[in-house]
Write a protein that holds these residues in place. Structure first.
Motif, PDB file in Angstrom:
ATOM      1  N   ALA A   1       0.839  -1.208   0.000  1.00 28.45           N
ATOM      2  CA  ALA A   1       0.000   0.000   0.000  1.00 28.45           C
ATOM      3  C   ALA A   1       0.870   1.253   0.000  1.00 28.45           C
ATOM      4  O   ALA A   1       0.569   2.221  -0.705  1.00 28.45           O
ATOM      5  N   GLU A   2       1.946   1.232   0.772  1.00 26.90           N
ATOM      6  CA  GLU A   2       2.842   2.390   0.835  1.00 26.90           C
ATOM      7  C   GLU A   2       3.548   2.642  -0.497  1.00 26.90           C
ATOM      8  O   GLU A   2       3.894   3.786  -0.814  1.00 26.90           O
ATOM      9  N   ARG A   3       3.754   1.598  -1.277  1.00 26.92           N
ATOM     10  CA  ARG A   3       4.375   1.746  -2.596  1.00 26.92           C
ATOM     11  C   ARG A   3       3.333   2.013  -3.686  1.00 26.92           C
ATOM     12  O   ARG A   3       3.686   2.207  -4.844  1.00 26.92           O
ATOM     13  N   GLY A   4       2.067   1.985  -3.324  1.00 25.84           N
ATOM     14  CA  GLY A   4       1.003   2.235  -4.296  1.00 25.84           C
ATOM     15  C   GLY A   4       0.788   1.086  -5.268  1.00 25.84           C
ATOM     16  O   GLY A   4       0.286   1.306  -6.371  1.00 25.84           O
ATOM     17  N   VAL A   5       1.132  -0.138  -4.850  1.00 24.12           N
ATOM     18  CA  VAL A   5       1.010  -1.289  -5.745  1.00 24.12           C
ATOM     19  C   VAL A   5       0.068  -2.365  -5.216  1.00 24.12           C
ATOM     20  O   VAL A   5      -0.026  -3.438  -5.810  1.00 24.12           O
ATOM     21  N   LEU A   6      -0.628  -2.103  -4.128  1.00 22.97           N
ATOM     22  CA  LEU A   6      -1.558  -3.090  -3.579  1.00 22.97           C
ATOM     23  C   LEU A   6      -2.822  -3.114  -4.431  1.00 22.97           C
ATOM     24  O   LEU A   6      -3.529  -2.107  -4.530  1.00 22.97           O
ATOM     25  N   PRO A   7      -3.122  -4.250  -5.067  1.00 21.13           N
ATOM     26  CA  PRO A   7      -4.340  -4.329  -5.875  1.00 21.13           C
ATOM     27  C   PRO A   7      -5.590  -4.132  -5.012  1.00 21.13           C
ATOM     28  O   PRO A   7      -5.618  -4.508  -3.830  1.00 21.13           O
ATOM     29  N   LEU A   8      -6.616  -3.563  -5.602  1.00 23.41           N
ATOM     30  CA  LEU A   8      -7.854  -3.269  -4.883  1.00 23.41           C
ATOM     31  C   LEU A   8      -8.430  -4.509  -4.211  1.00 23.41           C
ATOM     32  O   LEU A   8      -8.860  -4.453  -3.060  1.00 23.41           O
ATOM     33  N   GLY A   9      -8.459  -5.618  -4.922  1.00 14.61           N
ATOM     34  CA  GLY A   9      -9.006  -6.858  -4.351  1.00 14.61           C
ATOM     35  C   GLY A   9      -8.264  -7.298  -3.109  1.00 14.61           C
ATOM     36  O   GLY A   9      -8.869  -7.737  -2.126  1.00 14.61           O
ATOM     37  N   GLU A  10      -6.938  -7.175  -3.138  1.00 15.03           N
ATOM     38  CA  GLU A  10      -6.152  -7.552  -1.966  1.00 15.03           C
ATOM     39  C   GLU A  10      -6.362  -6.554  -0.829  1.00 15.03           C
ATOM     40  O   GLU A  10      -6.328  -6.924   0.345  1.00 15.03           O
TER      41      GLU A  10
ATOM     42  N   THR B   1      -3.708   4.279   4.161  1.00 17.07           N
ATOM     43  CA  THR B   1      -2.414   4.184   3.480  1.00 17.07           C
ATOM     44  C   THR B   1      -2.612   4.001   1.984  1.00 17.07           C
ATOM     45  O   THR B   1      -1.968   4.664   1.165  1.00 17.07           O
ATOM     46  N   TRP B   2      -3.517   3.102   1.625  1.00 16.27           N
ATOM     47  CA  TRP B   2      -3.795   2.840   0.210  1.00 16.27           C
ATOM     48  C   TRP B   2      -4.292   4.114  -0.477  1.00 16.27           C
ATOM     49  O   TRP B   2      -3.837   4.455  -1.570  1.00 16.27           O
ATOM     50  N   LEU B   3      -5.211   4.823   0.150  1.00 13.49           N
ATOM     51  CA  LEU B   3      -5.778   6.028  -0.456  1.00 13.49           C
ATOM     52  C   LEU B   3      -4.733   7.131  -0.639  1.00 13.49           C
ATOM     53  O   LEU B   3      -4.774   7.860  -1.633  1.00 13.49           O
ATOM     54  N   VAL B   4      -3.800   7.253   0.284  1.00 10.80           N
ATOM     55  CA  VAL B   4      -2.759   8.274   0.171  1.00 10.80           C
ATOM     56  C   VAL B   4      -1.776   7.953  -0.952  1.00 10.80           C
ATOM     57  O   VAL B   4      -1.315   8.850  -1.653  1.00 10.80           O
ATOM     58  N   HIS B   5      -1.489   6.679  -1.154  1.00  9.56           N
ATOM     59  CA  HIS B   5      -0.413   6.296  -2.074  1.00  9.56           C
ATOM     60  C   HIS B   5      -0.873   5.707  -3.408  1.00  9.56           C
ATOM     61  O   HIS B   5      -0.031   5.361  -4.235  1.00  9.56           O
ATOM     62  N   THR B   6      -2.168   5.593  -3.608  1.00  4.59           N
ATOM     63  CA  THR B   6      -2.659   4.938  -4.822  1.00  4.59           C
ATOM     64  C   THR B   6      -3.609   5.858  -5.574  1.00  4.59           C
ATOM     65  O   THR B   6      -4.545   6.405  -4.993  1.00  4.59           O
TER      66      THR B   6
END
Length: 173
Positions: free
Chosen positions: A50-59, A82-87
């Motif tokens: 999530a911090e790298r902005g690479v966590l898929p939505l499903g995961e 975290t996901w919302l800030v970085h994705t």
């Protein structure tokens, strides 16, 4: 089934939550016993992605749901934040919606309201967020705001009548 546009629409389903519409999640692939065995390592990996902005939505959905199910709602909140800030994603409204549901489940009504409003700002036609916002207002003893949120569905979402279940739910509120 929630009315979500885009490639993930056919895979989303609902689960129980404090409001009328529930948190969105993908079908669980792992058993709960398996997910409990390695929770810290798994959550660390989710946060790193999530911090790298690479966590898929499903995961994101699966991981946050597992955290909430295991009694770790604050971690689920932190993962969504975290996901919302970085994705950057066209379906960020779905993450805001789920974040609102988790915030509401821990009694953070102000935070839930803020996230529902963000989801609506991103996707004005996302009726489920509007319904939940009205229900949240009703629970907060703000009946005028609840009625305004529900009436706004009829005035702001012209195609709601083409979605019979959501239209009936709107009219019933």
């Amino acid at each position: 089934m929630l009315a979500i546009s885009g490639a993930i629409a056919h895979r989303l389903q609902t689960f129980a939550c404090p409001e009328r519409q529930s948190m969105m999640s993908l079908p669980e692939a792992d058993s709960r016993d398996q997910s409990r065995m390695n929770v810290p390592a798994h959550t660390d990996a989710l946060f790193r992605q999530a911090e790298r902005g690479v966590l898929p939505l499903g995961e994101l959905f699966q991981g946050a749901q597992a955290m909430a199910d295991l009694g770790m709602p604050q971690e689920a909140i932190r993962l969504y934040e975290t996901w919302l800030v970085h994705t950057t994603s066209p379906v960020a409204y779905a993450a805001c919606f789920n974040l609102a549901v988790v915030r509401s489940s821990v009694g953070d009504d102000a935070g839930a309201e803020r996230e529902y409003l963000k989801a609506i700002a991103i996707a004005p036609g996302f009726v489920e967020a509007r319904l939940n916002l009205g229900t949240l207002y009703e629970r907060m003893n703000r009946p005028d705001d609840a009625l305004a949120a529900w009436q706004a569905i009829l005035s702001d979402v012209p195609d709601v009548a083409t979605k019979p279940a959501l239209h009936v739910q709107t009219l019933n509120n």
